[in-house]
Design a protein around this motif. Structure first.
Motif, PDB file in Angstrom:
ATOM      1  N   TYR A 703       0.830  -1.209   0.000  1.00 38.15           N
ATOM      2  CA  TYR A 703       0.000   0.000   0.000  1.00 38.15           C
ATOM      3  C   TYR A 703       0.869   1.266   0.000  1.00 38.15           C
ATOM      4  O   TYR A 703       0.531   2.275  -0.623  1.00 38.15           O
ATOM      5  CB  TYR A 703      -0.922  -0.005   1.214  1.00 38.15           C
ATOM      6  N   CYS A 783      -5.684   0.331   5.911  1.00 35.02           N
ATOM      7  CA  CYS A 783      -4.716   0.985   5.029  1.00 35.02           C
ATOM      8  C   CYS A 783      -3.920   1.998   5.852  1.00 35.02           C
ATOM      9  O   CYS A 783      -4.353   3.143   6.053  1.00 35.02           O
ATOM     10  CB  CYS A 783      -5.427   1.666   3.869  1.00 35.02           C
ATOM     11  N   ILE A 794     -10.988   0.658   5.123  1.00 36.78           N
ATOM     12  CA  ILE A 794     -11.720   0.631   3.860  1.00 36.78           C
ATOM     13  C   ILE A 794     -12.343  -0.747   3.682  1.00 36.78           C
ATOM     14  O   ILE A 794     -11.704  -1.773   3.938  1.00 36.78           O
ATOM     15  CB  ILE A 794     -10.787   0.941   2.671  1.00 36.78           C
ATOM     16  N   SER A 798     -14.607  -1.703  -1.668  1.00 34.24           N
ATOM     17  CA  SER A 798     -14.204  -0.339  -2.020  1.00 34.24           C
ATOM     18  C   SER A 798     -12.730  -0.306  -2.427  1.00 34.24           C
ATOM     19  O   SER A 798     -12.343   0.418  -3.357  1.00 34.24           O
ATOM     20  CB  SER A 798     -14.447   0.607  -0.836  1.00 34.24           C
ATOM     21  N   PHE A 799     -11.901  -1.069  -1.727  1.00 32.57           N
ATOM     22  CA  PHE A 799     -10.477  -1.129  -2.084  1.00 32.57           C
ATOM     23  C   PHE A 799     -10.314  -1.709  -3.489  1.00 32.57           C
ATOM     24  O   PHE A 799      -9.501  -1.226  -4.285  1.00 32.57           O
ATOM     25  CB  PHE A 799      -9.728  -1.972  -1.060  1.00 32.57           C
ATOM     26  N   GLN A 801     -12.503  -1.613  -5.971  1.00 34.21           N
ATOM     27  CA  GLN A 801     -12.952  -0.639  -6.958  1.00 34.21           C
ATOM     28  C   GLN A 801     -11.926   0.466  -7.180  1.00 34.21           C
ATOM     29  O   GLN A 801     -11.778   0.966  -8.289  1.00 34.21           O
ATOM     30  CB  GLN A 801     -14.301  -0.036  -6.500  1.00 34.21           C
ATOM     31  N   LYS A 802     -11.189   0.812  -6.110  1.00 34.20           N
ATOM     32  CA  LYS A 802     -10.222   1.901  -6.205  1.00 34.20           C
ATOM     33  C   LYS A 802      -8.919   1.475  -6.871  1.00 34.20           C
ATOM     34  O   LYS A 802      -8.292   2.251  -7.596  1.00 34.20           O
ATOM     35  CB  LYS A 802      -9.933   2.445  -4.802  1.00 34.20           C
ATOM     36  N   HIS A 803      -8.508   0.214  -6.667  1.00 30.56           N
ATOM     37  CA  HIS A 803      -7.166  -0.188  -7.101  1.00 30.56           C
ATOM     38  C   HIS A 803      -7.142  -1.336  -8.108  1.00 30.56           C
ATOM     39  O   HIS A 803      -6.053  -1.815  -8.431  1.00 30.56           O
ATOM     40  CB  HIS A 803      -6.335  -0.612  -5.872  1.00 30.56           C
ATOM     41  N   ASP A 806      -4.873  -0.502 -10.972  1.00 33.92           N
ATOM     42  CA  ASP A 806      -3.556   0.041 -10.639  1.00 33.92           C
ATOM     43  C   ASP A 806      -2.487  -0.986 -11.051  1.00 33.92           C
ATOM     44  O   ASP A 806      -2.484  -2.114 -10.556  1.00 33.92           O
ATOM     45  CB  ASP A 806      -3.465   0.312  -9.133  1.00 33.92           C
TER      46      ASP A 806
END
Length: 867
Positions: A703, A783, A794, A798-799, A801-803, A806
């Motif tokens: 992270y 996180c 988180i 949600s994590f 969807q965010k990453h 990446d």
């Protein structure tokens, strides 16, 4: 100072004559034989004759006979001093009696002394040693000759140098009476000559008569002849002969002095007498003079490298030079580093099983490829897709490339410093930057270089350098002793090399002084871990100043992960290389050496798993596979996916670590025998706390883009994940972690996972653990931001969807997919991936979708290369 006497060990037969009659007869003969010369000499000064002026220059003069040895490269100066009534090079030149054109000067012949003295320079010293001197000159005493000799040598070859703290050693070879003058000079030298006397490392005396009645008798008989002979030539006999009459001498030699100066005298009128008898052939400080089987006149002349007496003399000189070199402070520093710092324990390579592999049986030749077009002062360039995470070690373009390089850009370690073409010019590499991912073998490479250099395996390296200094750069920031103003090389050497087992600050000073002069060209630095320090030193700090000075040395190999950057303002890098692990044939060689009974079985397995075949080219990965195979696979355990393979490795390593951690079950210690058949579930219960901490450590590092966990990182993580054990007692026993410096204190160490993929595997385990219970509010994804200590809770969805897109989480998501698939929960995860936001054309989404459609989430990981 060491002295060695080399004496002639046999005597010539001779007949006794009444030499006192010879004086009168010779005087009368000379009176009537040279009347004109006698008359002329009473009216005008004598004209120079060939005998009296055999040296065209008066005074003391040095001439170097091996000019290929330069001032900057030499470590000892050898000075050869001739005897009475001779000069250089005649004194040292053997002439074949049957062929006068066949000569040999043993001081200058490349086959002889120059080949035996290493970097030493060889000089001949000419001094006014004529037996007959011009009558107009005031004749010098032995004391005056001694002063003249010492002054001339110091003037032409000063041993002291304001740019050098350490005086260069001087070694003398003194022939016959030249040794008497030298000895007198050294005995009578005053306080101002003290530096010169201290610089003298040894003397070899060739037939120098220190004491004895025989030489004194011969000199006493010869002096009247010389006096008459000189008078008739308008000259005077040297007063050195008068000193000989009263001297004490110390070598067993043979000669006939009258014959040398009066060759016209009939042989029956003189006797050949042993110049120095055996009883007197001992200088008190030399217990065992070395006898030579030759007459006095040949004790300083040798016919060639096969001459037995030359072998004696040159071997003794070589032995003394070695002792001088070993006794010098710089030589002592080199020996200390080799014997007490570069110990077998420091250089060993340890397998996961705990077995040490000696470098002497090292099975790898680390492959290095040249990167001719890279920019050395920036991190490795990234692809456009992950430009946002340019410095991340987890980004796809930063992953280790394991393909075999083209033959023409492969560089073998022994030839690392060979000249090579770069563009239209040729470069002689001296400043080299080597990059490599974690686990690929950079530290092993450092150890191998040190090991081979100290054992002189690569002769070309030893010809270029006198020493190799391996410096882990992380020590500059982790060691509190080093946080001092004006940090210098003296401090570095004191802390790094000369503090254990006891302090030797004098050796640290001797070593640091070499960097203030041209000798720095003979020192090679290996600076390990640029990436571990380059981002942590503020520009302008005193340690940053020293780091730049260290990195700017003329001979340097700088080791770094791809993210390391060099400061600006340094001299250029000659070549940049990258370590890439094993070649395919080295995998086979490793298996044959490590698990010979199962080598074919493992090779067959690898050929069916393309990605794994690539990954095991990383040394630590191959070692892990061999470890689990050697311990035996659990019944029913399949190795058909990457996730399954990593689970098998985890299972095998926990079995080893549980014993190391001294775990108990029912109050009884857990032994290897008790858990040899335990499955992963049972192992997980015994190591539950350690597993949870590793998962939190790995995820927090991912992270925060951290792969090296320093003490401050570990403390922050343990504060939030609260392991019920002491970190300093537990972490060193975990096979999944490695420390850069196992000998340092716990709070000074940094830890990293065996390989980046192990960190991603344990990070995925943490996420999966939270995913499975995500409906519980008390199980969010923690996180933690290491830079500030803030923590954000988180939800797993949600994590994701965010990453999920990446690039640096790419391998992480693959392991997540594989772990969930093993538990039959991959469908819900894929449905979450398909939910908004979606990048339908992006590589991550398409890869996961294709994997799902093929019905094998984790199998896809074995088909695609994560790099």
């Amino acid at each position: 100072m060491t002295s060695v006497i080399l004496s002639q060990g046999t005597s010539l037969p001779g007949r006794t004559a009444v030499l006192c009659l010879l004086v009168g007869a010779t005087t009368a003969y000379l009176w009537y034989r040279f009347p004109l010369a006698r008359f002329t000499n009473t009216l005008s000064p004598a004209k120079p004759t060939s005998h009296s002026t055999r040296s065209t220059r008066r005074g003391v003069h040095l001439s170097q006979v091996n000019p290929d040895k330069k001032e900057a490269d030499t470590d000892i100066d050898i000075i050869a001093i001739h005897g009475l009534d001779t000069k250089s090079p005649d004194t040292w030149t053997w002439v074949d009696p049957s062929d006068p054109t066949n000569t040999c000067n043993w001081l200058a012949d490349p086959r002889m002394l120059p080949s035996r003295v290493g970097a030493a320079r060889i000089f001949t010293c000419d001094w006014p040693a004529d037996m007959l001197q011009p009558s107009g000159l005031v004749q010098k005493t032995i004391e005056e000759y001694a002063v003249l000799l010492l002054d001339g040598i110091q003037r032409e070859l000063p041993v002291t140098n304001p740019t050098r703290r350490e005086n260069r050693p001087v070694f003398f070879i003194a022939s016959c009476l030249g040794g008497i003058v030298l000895a007198k000079a050294l005995v009578d030298a005053g306080e101002e000559q003290l530096p010169f006397k201290r610089a003298i490392g040894g003397i070899v005396f060739l037939a120098t008569p220190f004491r004895g009645t025989s030489f004194r008798e011969v000199a006493a008989l010869a002096e009247p002849f010389l006096t008459v002979w000189a008078w008739n030539r308008g000259q005077e006999a040297s007063k050195l002969l008068g000193h000989v009459k009263g001297s004490t001498f110390d070598l067993e030699t043979l000669t006939s002095l009258p014959r040398k100066v009066l060759p016209w005298v009939p042989g029956w009128l003189y006797q050949e007498k042993q110049l120095v008898d055996e009883v007197s052939a001992n200088l008190d400080i030399v217990s065992k003079p070395l006898p030579l089987d030759r007459p006095h006149v040949l004790t300083n002349k040798f016919g060639g490298p096969d001459c037995s007496d030359y072998k004696k003399v040159s071997a003794k000189i070589e032995e003394l030079l070695r002792k001088i070199r070993e006794g010098a402070p710089l030589a002592q520093a080199d020996i200390w580093i080799r014997d007490k710092h570069y110990t077998e324990d420091k250089l060993k390579v340890e397998r996961l099983s705990g077995e040490a592999i000696s470098m002497d049986h090292c099975y790898i030749n680390l492959a290095i490829i040249e990167q001719p077009d890279k920019t050395w002062n920036r991190p490795e360039p990234r692809s456009e897709a992950d430009s946002a995470t340019q410095s991340s070690p987890f980004s796809r373009s930063a992953r280790l490339r394991v393909e075999t390089p083209d033959k023409n850009i492969q560089v073998e370690l022994p030839s690392l410093f060979n000249s090579r073409k770069r563009g239209d010019s040729e470069v002689q590499p001296r400043r080299i930057l080597i990059r490599g991912r974690a686990g690929v073998g950079k530290t092993t490479l450092c150890k191998k270089i040190v090991y081979e250099f100290t054992r002189r395996t690569w002769s070309q390296w030893n010809e270029l350098f006198d020493r190799v200094l391996w410096v882990p750069l992380r020590h500059l920031k982790l060691d509190e002793r080093r946080q001092i103003a004006g940090y210098s090389f003296y401090h570095l050497f004191s802390h790094e090399f000369f503090s254990v087992p006891n302090q030797r600050l004098d050796l640290a000073r001797a070593l640091s002084d070499t960097l203030d002069e041209t000798k720095s060209r003979r020192t090679l630095f290996i600076l390990d871990g640029l990436d571990e320090i380059s981002q942590d030193l503020s520009d302008g700090s005193d340690m940053f100043r020293f780091l730049k000075e260290l990195l700017d040395q003329p001979n340097v190999i700088i080791m770094s992960r791809p993210s390391g950057t060099l400061p600006t303002g340094l001299r250029g890098i000659d070549i940049e290389l990258e370590t890439i692990g094993f070649y395919p044939d080295q995998i086979s060689e490793y298996l044959e050496r490590t698990v010979p009974e199962k080598a074919n079985e493992i090779l067959s397995f690898l050929q069916g798993h393309v990605l794994l075949l690539d990954l095991v080219r990383i040394p630590i990965q191959l070692d892990a596979l061999c470890f689990i195979w050697d311990r035996g696979l659990d019944p029913g355990m399949r190795l058909d996916t990457m996730t399954a393979i990593y689970r098998a490795i985890e299972h095998a390593l926990w079995k080893k670590d549980i014993v190391q951690l001294e775990k108990t079950d029912g109050g009884k210690p857990v032994t290897r025998f008790l858990i040899q058949d335990s499955d992963l579930y049972e192992i997980g219960k015994l190591a539950k706390d350690e597993i949870c901490f590793l998962e939190g450590l790995a995820f927090t590092g991912l992270y925060n883009d951290v792969i090296d966990f320093e003490s401050r990182h570990r403390n922050d993580i343990s504060t939030h994940f609260k392991p019920p054990f002491l970190l300093d007692k537990t972490l060193p026993r975990l096979s999944f972690l490695r420390t850069s410096d196992p000998l340092s204190k716990h709070d000074k160490r940094s830890y990293h996972f065996l390989h980046l993929t192990y960190q991603e595997y344990f990070a995925a385990r943490y996420f999966v653990r939270q995913w499975k219970v995500q409906w519980k509010a008390e199980n969010p994804v923690k996180c933690l931001t290491l830079s500030g200590g803030q923590i954000e809770n988180i939800k797993p969805i949600s994590f994701l969807q965010k990453h999920k897109y990446d690039p640096r989480y790419d391998i992480f998501w693959r392991f997540v997919t594989g772990l969930l698939d093993d538990d039959g929960k991959a469908l819900g995860f894929f449905q979450a991936v398909e939910a908004e936001p979606r990048d339908l054309l992006g590589p991550t989404h398409q890869r996961l979708k294709n994997n799902w459609n093929s019905g094998c989430y984790s199998n896809a990981a074995s088909r695609e290369n994560p790099g």
